[in-house]
Design a protein around this motif. Sequence first.
Motif, PDB file in Angstrom:
ATOM      1  N   UNK A  14       0.565  -0.905   0.515  1.00 56.12           N
ATOM      2  CA  UNK A  14      -0.024   0.238  -0.327  1.00 56.12           C
ATOM      3  C   UNK A  14       0.997   1.096   0.139  1.00 56.12           C
ATOM      4  N   UNK A  15       0.993   2.185  -0.895  1.00 53.88           N
ATOM      5  CA  UNK A  15       1.504   3.145  -1.388  1.00 53.88           C
ATOM      6  C   UNK A  15       0.995   4.239   0.133  1.00 53.88           C
ATOM      7  N   UNK A  16       2.152   4.880   0.612  1.00 59.60           N
ATOM      8  CA  UNK A  16       1.759   5.712   1.888  1.00 59.60           C
ATOM      9  C   UNK A  16       0.661   7.243   1.041  1.00 59.60           C
ATOM     10  N   UNK A  17       0.865   7.544  -0.281  1.00 57.38           N
ATOM     11  CA  UNK A  17      -0.107   8.554  -0.704  1.00 57.38           C
ATOM     12  C   UNK A  17      -1.630   7.934  -0.096  1.00 57.38           C
ATOM     13  N   UNK A  18      -1.856   6.634  -0.443  1.00 60.73           N
ATOM     14  CA  UNK A  18      -3.347   6.568  -0.657  1.00 60.73           C
ATOM     15  C   UNK A  18      -3.755   6.113   0.980  1.00 60.73           C
ATOM     16  N   UNK A  19      -2.648   5.790   1.880  1.00 58.61           N
ATOM     17  CA  UNK A  19      -3.993   6.514   3.631  1.00 58.61           C
ATOM     18  C   UNK A  19      -5.212   7.178   3.230  1.00 58.61           C
ATOM     19  N   UNK A  20      -5.009   8.282   2.747  1.00 57.35           N
ATOM     20  CA  UNK A  20      -5.788   9.431   2.717  1.00 57.35           C
ATOM     21  C   UNK A  20      -6.598   9.010   2.500  1.00 57.35           C
ATOM     22  N   UNK A  21      -7.209   7.522   1.385  1.00 63.73           N
ATOM     23  CA  UNK A  21      -8.367   7.427   1.156  1.00 63.73           C
ATOM     24  C   UNK A  21      -8.919   5.885   2.236  1.00 63.73           C
ATOM     25  N   UNK A  22      -8.788   5.583   2.885  1.00 67.48           N
ATOM     26  CA  UNK A  22      -8.506   5.468   4.252  1.00 67.48           C
ATOM     27  C   UNK A  22      -9.108   6.237   5.383  1.00 67.48           C
ATOM     28  N   UNK A  23      -9.435   8.003   4.809  1.00 68.23           N
ATOM     29  CA  UNK A  23      -9.921   8.782   6.293  1.00 68.23           C
ATOM     30  C   UNK A  23     -11.524   8.331   6.098  1.00 68.23           C
ATOM     31  N   UNK A  24     -12.302   9.137   7.006  1.00 72.65           N
ATOM     32  CA  UNK A  24     -12.898   9.363   7.709  1.00 72.65           C
ATOM     33  C   UNK A  24     -13.171   9.850   8.317  1.00 72.65           C
ATOM     34  N   UNK A  25     -14.790  10.987   8.692  1.00 70.31           N
ATOM     35  CA  UNK A  25     -14.843  11.017  10.000  1.00 70.31           C
ATOM     36  C   UNK A  25     -15.614  11.369  11.225  1.00 70.31           C
TER      37      UNK A  25
END
Length: 300
Positions: free
Chosen positions: A176-187
Amino acid sequence: SPFVCRTSSRYHRLSRIRPRSRRGQDSGAPQPARAGPLLGRDAATPRSYSRRVTTRQHPPPHLRPIRTAELLAVGSELTAGETRDTNGGELARALSLQGVSVRRIIALPDDLALVTASFAEALATVDVVVSTGGLGPTPDDLTREAVSAAIGEAPEVDADQQAWLRDLFARRGMALPALNLKQAWLIPSATAIPNPNGTAPGWWVDRPDGRVAILLPGPPREMRPMWRDWVVPRLRERGLGDGRLFRTLRTYGIGESRVAELLGEPMLRAANPVVATYARADWLDARISTVDERDAGGRG
């Protein structure tokens, strides 16, 4: 009159022709809109997502009926004219056929301040705001940041979404590229919308007053099933639309001004039914929509 009305499966056709009987015609009475590719169907969440979708225990929101909507298309490629926003038209049609009034369709560049302000304004004026685009992994994908700022909540990496992304990339033989971690964000007020065709889950964001923000990816191949199979059933649970019925009269061999003259100004300016004419290349459509005001008044 030399004009006759012939009913097809989708249109009334008004033209200088002789009437023909056709097997399987409808009665001509207004009918609810038929389900189309974006109108939705009752469908379960895809099985591959059953263990990875985050379900948060939010306080139950006020179940506000969904009567008005605004659509936001996010991406500088749209405002630069490099890509056409086909999502907006499809979503507007799907909502309109369900009796939802689409107030605006706006294309926005990848500008955090502009997108944030648009979300804030929409969430103060309509029942549901639907955005497409800006959910990728790169720094210029700002839709998550914008809606978070608009409602004053901070995004964090969600463990379930992160695990799903890692598993998805592992099946492709990749880390998993580090950049893609933002696609795991939730509020805190968001629920992830599963994406069976990409790496960008959507967001369903509940507001305390019952308004909803829905964030979907831009590629139609990803957006369409997420909207149809996940979003629409949940909107229907809220009470989707005002029960409006539609009929389109398709005319040939007659100009728009003549059609308007036959219909008359009082009908064209009426609030219910709403009658509008649309000139096409080879024909002209007169679209009629109406709602039972007694029922609408009783429900909302």
